[in-house]
Design an enzyme around this catalytic site. Structure first.
Site, mmCIF file in Angstrom:
data_model
loop_
_atom_site.group_PDB
_atom_site.id
_atom_site.type_symbol
_atom_site.label_atom_id
_atom_site.label_comp_id
_atom_site.label_asym_id
_atom_site.label_seq_id
_atom_site.Cartn_x
_atom_site.Cartn_y
_atom_site.Cartn_z
ATOM 1 N N SER A 42 -28.749 -80.850 41.245
ATOM 2 C CA SER A 42 -29.718 -81.788 40.686
ATOM 3 C C SER A 42 -31.125 -81.438 41.165
ATOM 4 O O SER A 42 -31.590 -80.323 40.951
ATOM 5 C CB SER A 42 -29.309 -83.228 41.032
ATOM 6 O OG SER A 42 -29.969 -84.150 40.206
ATOM 7 N N ASP A 156 -25.045 -84.277 35.591
ATOM 8 C CA ASP A 156 -25.525 -84.040 36.959
ATOM 9 C C ASP A 156 -24.432 -83.504 37.890
ATOM 10 O O ASP A 156 -23.330 -84.049 37.960
ATOM 11 C CB ASP A 156 -26.063 -85.357 37.521
ATOM 12 C CG ASP A 156 -26.891 -85.181 38.769
ATOM 13 O OD1 ASP A 156 -26.319 -84.807 39.809
ATOM 14 O OD2 ASP A 156 -28.114 -85.401 38.708
#
Length: 289
Positions: A42, A156
């Site tokens: 991320s 993510d």
């Protein structure tokens, strides 16, 4: 000159809190460490990828200049029922400063972690477009639109591997260094100062809308979803630390700063720098005893 200590660096997820990675990287370099490989998830994938490309210096100055207005300008809202933002405008802004390249051609070995939504497993990018990897890794559920890649729907990477200690490339004699972020919450709803800063940003808008729903019905599906994500990420990180213990571990204490404070980049980076500097100083002092 003494040989610089080699570091395999692992950077955690955490939204805007990931700006702390910038300061941690600079503190490592100032202390004489040489970062020879990077893995991130991320925001850790974004900062790590830009660093591995050699472009962190220029991008850092842009990040530090972000205001609420500039953050809002980066928000390309979508009509999709699955996400608030497309995320393309952010990628385009980064490409203007650091052109896209292939991961396998980076001067520093790098990988980014995303999550295959259909299969429920991690996907590690070790080759291909740098920005394709970053964009997939930052696809925070409900915020950024998921990415379609090679028949997969990617979200993510923090969902499956928020601190990818087992993914970073290693070289003989290097040290495994991990930078984690203290708060696993996706938003900071209990802090009045953070709530004030969020006001006026698209991320703050999302936070307030979600919180309004939570206040109306505390056990609704949004509340359950975010609680589940938070617990899952924390447990995954704890397991990663047990399975692959780092030689140096920094869990940055960010105080009142939260995941949506994208206009507080410099202040957050300073926390990462000061805490990494203090940690390394303690390690060096112990080695001298």
């Amino acid at each position: 000159m003494p040989q610089r200590k080699k570091v395999a660096l692992v950077l955690a997820s955490g939204g805007a809190k990931g700006f702390a990675h910038i300061g941690a990287i600079e503190a490592l370099e100032e202390a004489g460490y040489e970062i020879t490989s990077v893995a991130g998830t991320s925001m850790g994938a974004l900062i790590g990828g830009i660093y591995a490309s050699g472009g962190l210096g220029s991008v850092k100055e842009w990040m530090f200049s972000l205001t609420r207005g500039k953050v809002f300008d980066l928000a390309d809202f979508t009509l999709s029922p699955h996400a608030l933002l497309n995320g393309n405008r952010l990628m385009d802004a980064l490409k203007d400063m650091v052109p896209d390249c292939r991961i396998e051609n980076l001067p520093i070995p790098y990988c980014a972690v995303a999550t295959n939504l259909k299969e429920g497993c991690e996907v590690v990018f070790r080759n291909g477009s740098l920005y394709d990897a970053i964009r997939a890794s930052i696809s925070i559920p409900m915020l950024f639109r998921p990415v379609e890649h090679d028949g997969m729907l990617l979200i993510d990477g923090g969902i499956t591997n928020g601190l990818p200690l087992d993914c970073v490339a290693r070289t003989e004699g290097d040290m495994l260094v991990a930078v984690n972020l203290e708060d696993y919450e996706w938003e900071d709803n209990d802090n009045a100062a953070a709530a004030s800063r969020h006001k006026g940003s698209p991320f703050g808008y999302l936070s307030r809308k979600l919180q309004a729903g939570l206040n109306a019905l505390s056990n609704n599906y949004i509340s359950l979803t975010y609680d589940t994500i938070s617990i899952l990420m924390k447990r995954n990180t704890e397991m990663a630390l047990r399975l692959t213990p780092p030689d140096i571990y920094l869990n940055v204490a960010l105080g009142e700063y939260g995941s949506y404070d994208y206009d507080e980049a410099e202040a957050i980076a300073k926390l990462g720098h000061s805490q990494m500097q203090k940690l390394l100083s303690g390690i060096n002092n112990n080695q001298l005893l």
